[in-house]
Motif scaffolding. Sequence first.
Motif, PDB file in Angstrom:
ATOM      1  N   LEU A   1       0.846  -1.189   0.000  1.00 36.22           N
ATOM      2  CA  LEU A   1       0.000   0.000   0.000  1.00 36.22           C
ATOM      3  C   LEU A   1       0.881   1.239   0.000  1.00 36.22           C
ATOM      4  O   LEU A   1       1.739   1.382   0.873  1.00 36.22           O
ATOM      5  CB  LEU A   1      -0.884  -0.022   1.256  1.00 36.22           C
ATOM      6  N   ALA A   2       0.694   2.104  -0.978  1.00 34.41           N
ATOM      7  CA  ALA A   2       1.468   3.352  -1.097  1.00 34.41           C
ATOM      8  C   ALA A   2       2.968   3.082  -1.055  1.00 34.41           C
ATOM      9  O   ALA A   2       3.737   3.817  -0.453  1.00 34.41           O
ATOM     10  CB  ALA A   2       1.062   4.348  -0.017  1.00 34.41           C
ATOM     11  N   GLY A   3       3.375   1.974  -1.687  1.00 33.24           N
ATOM     12  CA  GLY A   3       4.794   1.622  -1.743  1.00 33.24           C
ATOM     13  C   GLY A   3       5.331   0.960  -0.490  1.00 33.24           C
ATOM     14  O   GLY A   3       6.526   0.701  -0.384  1.00 33.24           O
ATOM     15  N   LEU A   4       4.462   0.663   0.464  1.00 34.21           N
ATOM     16  CA  LEU A   4       4.869   0.043   1.725  1.00 34.21           C
ATOM     17  C   LEU A   4       4.322  -1.382   1.817  1.00 34.21           C
ATOM     18  O   LEU A   4       3.134  -1.601   1.550  1.00 34.21           O
ATOM     19  CB  LEU A   4       4.354   0.849   2.919  1.00 34.21           C
ATOM     20  N   PRO A   5       5.151  -2.353   2.222  1.00 36.55           N
ATOM     21  CA  PRO A   5       4.656  -3.728   2.351  1.00 36.55           C
ATOM     22  C   PRO A   5       3.858  -3.939   3.643  1.00 36.55           C
ATOM     23  O   PRO A   5       4.081  -3.249   4.640  1.00 36.55           O
ATOM     24  CB  PRO A   5       5.942  -4.561   2.370  1.00 36.55           C
ATOM     25  N   LEU A   6       2.928  -4.900   3.595  1.00 36.08           N
ATOM     26  CA  LEU A   6       2.154  -5.284   4.772  1.00 36.08           C
ATOM     27  C   LEU A   6       3.081  -6.017   5.735  1.00 36.08           C
ATOM     28  O   LEU A   6       3.720  -7.004   5.371  1.00 36.08           O
ATOM     29  CB  LEU A   6       0.988  -6.191   4.366  1.00 36.08           C
TER      30      LEU A   6
ATOM     31  N   THR B   1      -0.786  -3.229   9.212  1.00 38.84           N
ATOM     32  CA  THR B   1       0.254  -2.215   9.370  1.00 38.84           C
ATOM     33  C   THR B   1       1.225  -2.322   8.206  1.00 38.84           C
ATOM     34  O   THR B   1       1.734  -3.412   7.914  1.00 38.84           O
ATOM     35  CB  THR B   1       1.009  -2.395  10.709  1.00 38.84           C
ATOM     36  N   TYR B   2       1.482  -1.192   7.558  1.00 38.79           N
ATOM     37  CA  TYR B   2       2.359  -1.113   6.388  1.00 38.79           C
ATOM     38  C   TYR B   2       3.546  -0.221   6.721  1.00 38.79           C
ATOM     39  O   TYR B   2       3.375   0.885   7.216  1.00 38.79           O
ATOM     40  CB  TYR B   2       1.587  -0.531   5.198  1.00 38.79           C
ATOM     41  N   SER B   3       4.752  -0.730   6.422  1.00 40.46           N
ATOM     42  CA  SER B   3       5.948   0.042   6.741  1.00 40.46           C
ATOM     43  C   SER B   3       7.147  -0.508   5.975  1.00 40.46           C
ATOM     44  O   SER B   3       7.178  -1.687   5.611  1.00 40.46           O
ATOM     45  CB  SER B   3       6.223  -0.041   8.244  1.00 40.46           C
ATOM     46  N   LEU B   4       8.130   0.353   5.753  1.00 35.98           N
ATOM     47  CA  LEU B   4       9.404  -0.111   5.198  1.00 35.98           C
ATOM     48  C   LEU B   4      10.205  -0.841   6.266  1.00 35.98           C
ATOM     49  O   LEU B   4      11.018  -1.708   5.964  1.00 35.98           O
ATOM     50  CB  LEU B   4      10.205   1.067   4.634  1.00 35.98           C
ATOM     51  N   SER B   5       9.969  -0.502   7.524  1.00 37.26           N
ATOM     52  CA  SER B   5      10.636  -1.162   8.640  1.00 37.26           C
ATOM     53  C   SER B   5      10.067  -2.572   8.807  1.00 37.26           C
ATOM     54  O   SER B   5       8.855  -2.782   8.716  1.00 37.26           O
ATOM     55  CB  SER B   5      10.422  -0.371   9.929  1.00 37.26           C
TER      56      SER B   5
ATOM     57  N   GLU C   1       8.327   4.565  16.661  1.00 36.27           N
ATOM     58  CA  GLU C   1       9.445   5.363  16.159  1.00 36.27           C
ATOM     59  C   GLU C   1       9.520   5.368  14.632  1.00 36.27           C
ATOM     60  O   GLU C   1      10.168   6.219  14.043  1.00 36.27           O
ATOM     61  CB  GLU C   1      10.769   4.829  16.720  1.00 36.27           C
ATOM     62  N   THR C   2       8.890   4.412  13.994  1.00 35.31           N
ATOM     63  CA  THR C   2       9.042   4.245  12.544  1.00 35.31           C
ATOM     64  C   THR C   2       7.893   4.884  11.773  1.00 35.31           C
ATOM     65  O   THR C   2       6.812   5.130  12.317  1.00 35.31           O
ATOM     66  CB  THR C   2       9.103   2.746  12.182  1.00 35.31           C
ATOM     67  N   GLU C   3       8.135   5.123  10.510  1.00 33.36           N
ATOM     68  CA  GLU C   3       7.085   5.595   9.610  1.00 33.36           C
ATOM     69  C   GLU C   3       6.195   4.403   9.270  1.00 33.36           C
ATOM     70  O   GLU C   3       6.708   3.341   8.892  1.00 33.36           O
ATOM     71  CB  GLU C   3       7.704   6.150   8.320  1.00 33.36           C
ATOM     72  N   ASN C   4       4.891   4.576   9.410  1.00 31.23           N
ATOM     73  CA  ASN C   4       3.995   3.487   9.038  1.00 31.23           C
ATOM     74  C   ASN C   4       2.589   4.006   8.760  1.00 31.23           C
ATOM     75  O   ASN C   4       2.231   5.107   9.161  1.00 31.23           O
ATOM     76  CB  ASN C   4       3.975   2.380  10.101  1.00 31.23           C
ATOM     77  N   ILE C   5       1.849   3.171   8.067  1.00 33.77           N
ATOM     78  CA  ILE C   5       0.430   3.422   7.807  1.00 33.77           C
ATOM     79  C   ILE C   5      -0.335   2.214   8.323  1.00 33.77           C
ATOM     80  O   ILE C   5       0.049   1.076   8.057  1.00 33.77           O
ATOM     81  CB  ILE C   5       0.152   3.602   6.304  1.00 33.77           C
ATOM     82  N   THR C   6      -1.391   2.465   9.079  1.00 30.62           N
ATOM     83  CA  THR C   6      -2.280   1.377   9.469  1.00 30.62           C
ATOM     84  C   THR C   6      -3.598   1.534   8.727  1.00 30.62           C
ATOM     85  O   THR C   6      -4.067   2.654   8.489  1.00 30.62           O
ATOM     86  CB  THR C   6      -2.541   1.345  10.994  1.00 30.62           C
TER      87      THR C   6
END
Length: 196
Positions: A68-73, A87-91, A97-102
């Motif tokens: 989603l939006a270039g971020l993996p699940l 939760t989607y994040s590059l981390s 502390e990390t950038e994420n999208i839920t």
Amino acid sequence: MRPIFLMLIFILFATSSCKQSSDKENNVFEEKMDELENSTKVGSWQQNLITTEALQLDQLKAKLPKQLAGLPLRSSDSPAPQTVIGTYSLSTDPNHETENITVQILDGAGNYGFGHVNAVHKMISMEVNNKGDNNWAKTQDHQGVRILLKEELVKDIQFSELQYIKQSRYHITLTGRRYDSKKLLQAKSDLGKTDF
């Protein structure tokens, strides 16, 4: 006698003008109230939700796209009935502390889902345009869908939120941590390609 007569005419004219102005304001107010009531009445699509069977948890989890939006699940969970969160994040281990999208998806089927989606529909139907020192919220149309969009800056950390109803059934909430609302609008566009 003539000055008294002119004064009476002036008073009658002034009170008549005030009454007309007041009547116009009342009519405008009544029209706005009617519009709001009509926009929040329970429609047939909402009534159909009551008799619709809710998806099983595995079916609901299948609605979460792998990216989603270039971020993996990175993870998925079910914190409440008829609800799944991804939760989607590059981390590889997303945290505060990390950038994420839920992404939270609530199935609006059945009595439980109907009440929730009906309340969200009323909230999103209202006109919102608020701005504070470190936050703002507004309702708008995005790609033919009514959404509620918010941003907030807390201790130099960017938070954003986007809510809408997808396919007259699913309440979708996108939450960005260290992402602004533009990233959530991109994520919403990606969700639009997901088969619900």
